[in-house]
Design an enzyme around this catalytic site. Structure first.
Site, PDB file in Angstrom:
ATOM      1  N   CYS A  41      37.074  55.659  38.701  1.00  0.00           N
ATOM      2  CA  CYS A  41      38.204  56.603  38.377  1.00  0.00           C
ATOM      3  C   CYS A  41      38.662  57.345  39.661  1.00  0.00           C
ATOM      4  O   CYS A  41      39.427  58.117  39.541  1.00  0.00           O
ATOM      5  CB  CYS A  41      37.896  57.299  37.193  1.00  0.00           C
ATOM      6  SG  CYS A  41      37.688  56.387  35.386  1.00  0.00           S
TER       7      CYS A  41
ATOM      8  N   HIS B 155      40.044  64.869  36.847  1.00  0.00           N
ATOM      9  CA  HIS B 155      40.180  63.286  36.537  1.00  0.00           C
ATOM     10  C   HIS B 155      40.018  63.355  34.755  1.00  0.00           C
ATOM     11  O   HIS B 155      39.382  64.202  34.286  1.00  0.00           O
ATOM     12  CB  HIS B 155      38.992  62.551  36.888  1.00  0.00           C
ATOM     13  CG  HIS B 155      38.740  61.253  35.869  1.00  0.00           C
ATOM     14  ND1 HIS B 155      39.840  60.207  35.689  1.00  0.00           N
ATOM     15  CD2 HIS B 155      37.528  60.842  35.236  1.00  0.00           C
ATOM     16  CE1 HIS B 155      39.160  59.460  34.885  1.00  0.00           C
ATOM     17  NE2 HIS B 155      38.039  59.579  34.799  1.00  0.00           N
TER      18      HIS B 155
ATOM     19  N   ASN C 201      41.961  58.198  28.551  1.00  0.00           N
ATOM     20  CA  ASN C 201      41.393  58.248  29.775  1.00  0.00           C
ATOM     21  C   ASN C 201      42.184  57.211  30.546  1.00  0.00           C
ATOM     22  O   ASN C 201      41.894  55.861  29.939  1.00  0.00           O
ATOM     23  CB  ASN C 201      39.922  58.014  29.666  1.00  0.00           C
ATOM     24  CG  ASN C 201      39.252  57.941  31.164  1.00  0.00           C
ATOM     25  OD1 ASN C 201      40.063  57.647  31.948  1.00  0.00           O
ATOM     26  ND2 ASN C 201      37.990  58.020  30.934  1.00  0.00           N
TER      27      ASN C 201
END
Length: 314
Positions: A110, A243, A273
């Protein structure tokens, strides 16, 4: 370095929390309390990591302030590839029909967004490129097990395209003042806290708490360090873009930095996500709010415990 244009794409199909009530008895209230997610987007039949990245790219091309033929570097970033040989970056090159330029793939989970920016920084610094394209795309739902009560409800699909230059090309460019990344793969439960191995048929997150604790720590730490490195303090910060892993993480990082929650921008509530594309989509969604001179920090943390931060001046 400058961001000349940033564009995003999310699939049309919305998956509400009630969907998981029928699958694994997780209630809407339970999911919201622990993640902040109310719904997420899911790629439809025929969509994949390549197609979503190209859709984000198409949007950016509509108002790019220079011809696409000036792009001389493509960096693709994903941990959910459609093809590990003809990569996302190659697919974007094929769509653009630009020959004989560097095409690079990045995967640091990520945090890949900022590592891709660093790759561009290196090409710019050595004079090997002047106009770069970063494409971030995640097809998380292709790899996730919806019946998994620990993480099956977390994932959404989406993509972003970032067009960059080594010199300013317009007065609306976003200036990247600094970018810094690191790895903490040698601490805690990094090797096994979250992983994606083909033999295991999808994402596994056996140690989510360890991910949570380290994400909170490293994103706050990275934010402080990137500001100090550039001669700024937390009081100078206009917005924070963490994030998009969990709304509780976002709130925790803001609290650790003594920032008002409204300064921490988020889209996980309605997108889930979306991996390395998430923070870039947040920039695209909120760019209309940014004013000249605003300071924005993007801070990331990924599986394998890679992390980093980037300071942007509007």
């Amino acid at each position: 370095m400058y961001i000349n244009k940033i564009s995003g794409y999310v699939p049309h199909d919305r998956i509400p929390n009630d969907y998981f009530k029928n699958l694994n008895d997780l209630s809407d209230e339970w999911i919201i309390e622990r993640t902040g997610i109310k719904e997420r987007r899911k790629a439809s039949v025929g969509e994949n990591t390549h197609t979503m990245g190209i859709e984000a790219l198409k949007v950016g091309l509509e108002s790019l302030p220079y011809p696409k033929e000036e792009i001389d570097l493509i960096v693709g970033a994903t941990y959910t590839p459609y093809d590990t040989i003809f990569t996302l970056a190659h697919a974007c090159q094929h769509f653009l029909d630009i020959s004989d330029i560097p095409v690079v793939s990045v995967n640091t989970a990520c945090s890949s967004f900022l590592n891709a920016v660093e790759v561009v920084e290196g090409y710019f610094a050595t004079g090997k490129a002047k106009r770069a394209l970063i494409v971030l795309s995640e097809h998380n739902t292709a790899y996730s097990d919806e019946h998994d009560k620990k993480s099956g409800h977390l994932w959404g699909d989406g993509a972003a395209a970032i067009f960059m230059s080594n010199e300013r090309v317009s007065n609306v460019d976003l200036a990247i003042k600094s970018v810094s990344t690191g790895g903490a793969g040698n601490i805690g439960k990094a090797p096994e806290s979250v992983y994606l191995r083909p033999a295991n048929e999808g994402f596994k997150m056996p140690f989510g708490k360890d991910v949570f604790l380290n994400a909170c720590q490293y994103m706050a730490k990275s934010t402080k360090e990137i500001l100090e490195k550039s001669g700024y303090s937390l009081e100078d910060l206009t917005y924070l873009i963490p994030h998009q892993a969990n709304l509780r993480i976002t709130k925790n990082v803001a609290k650790n930095l003594n920032l008002p929650e409204e300064k921490a921008l988020s889209n996980i509530q309605y997108l889930g996500n979306t991996g390395c594309a998430g923070a870039a989509i947040v920039i695209e969604e909120n760019q209309h709010k940014f004013k000249k001179g605003d300071l924005v920090v993007v801070t990331v943390f990924g599986g394998g415990y890679s992390y980093g931060a980037m300071l942007i001046e509007c």
